[in-house]
Write an enzyme that holds these catalytic residues in place. Structure first.
Site, PDB file in Angstrom:
ATOM      1  CD  GLU A 108       4.976  -2.975  -1.132  1.00 27.81           C
ATOM      2  OE1 GLU A 108       5.603  -1.907  -0.908  1.00 27.81           O
ATOM      3  OE2 GLU A 108       4.892  -3.478  -2.264  1.00 27.81           O
ATOM      4  CB  SER A 123       8.490  -2.501 -10.491  1.00 26.03           C
ATOM      5  OG  SER A 123       7.177  -2.045 -10.483  1.00 26.03           O
ATOM      6  CG  ASP A 177       7.019  -6.096  -2.829  1.00 29.30           C
ATOM      7  OD1 ASP A 177       7.319  -5.297  -3.736  1.00 29.30           O
ATOM      8  OD2 ASP A 177       6.217  -7.032  -2.990  1.00 29.30           O
ATOM      9  CD  GLU A 209       7.006  -9.619  -5.092  1.00 26.72           C
ATOM     10  OE1 GLU A 209       6.234  -8.893  -5.737  1.00 26.72           O
ATOM     11  OE2 GLU A 209       8.233  -9.403  -4.999  1.00 26.72           O
TER      12      GLU A 209
END
EC number: 3.1.21.10
Length: 128
Positions: free
Chosen positions: A10, A30, A34, A47
């Site tokens: 990420e 979570s 993201d 994501e």
């Protein structure tokens, strides 16, 4: 270990998008998605997945959450997969096939490069 690899992927993607002129917000934990990225003209709801395997299965409900959030936000839903030792590949959820429970993405699945995703592709990599 998986969480660390995913978080690292990420952060790597955040830097890549920022280098392309996007402002990026990372949602640790979570949540529904993201990353949210925008440049004033285009907005992406992303994501992020990272895998050492040659294939990845994503639960249908996870992809549906991404698509729903992107629709409400006014952004484009994107699945970003970093295949370790291969590189980044980007997918539009509406272009993926799925079974009863999950979407399957592998190295043979047609994909976009980052430049392709952003409309700046100059090669046919991933297209054919």
């Amino acid at each position: 270990m998986r969480y660390r690899r995913g978080a690292s992927a990420e952060r790597e993607l955040v830097k890549l998008l920022e280098s392309k002129g996007f402002a990026v917000l990372r949602s640790a934990g979570s949540h529904k998605i993201d990353l949210v990225a925008g440049n004033g003209k285009e907005y992406l709801c992303i994501e992020v997945k990272s895998t050492r395997s040659r294939k990845l299965y994503l639960p249908i409900e996870d992809v549906e959450k991404l698509v729903e959030f992107a629709g409400r936000f006014g952004g484009r839903p994107v699945l970003a997969v970093k295949f370790v030792n291969v590189g980044w590949r980007f997918y539009g959820p509406n272009r993926l096939e799925h079974g009863e429970k999950s979407y399957k993405i592998d190295l043979e699945t047609p994909f976009m490069t980052l430049d392709g995703l952003l409309g700046k592709q100059r090669t046919l990599e991933g297209v054919l």
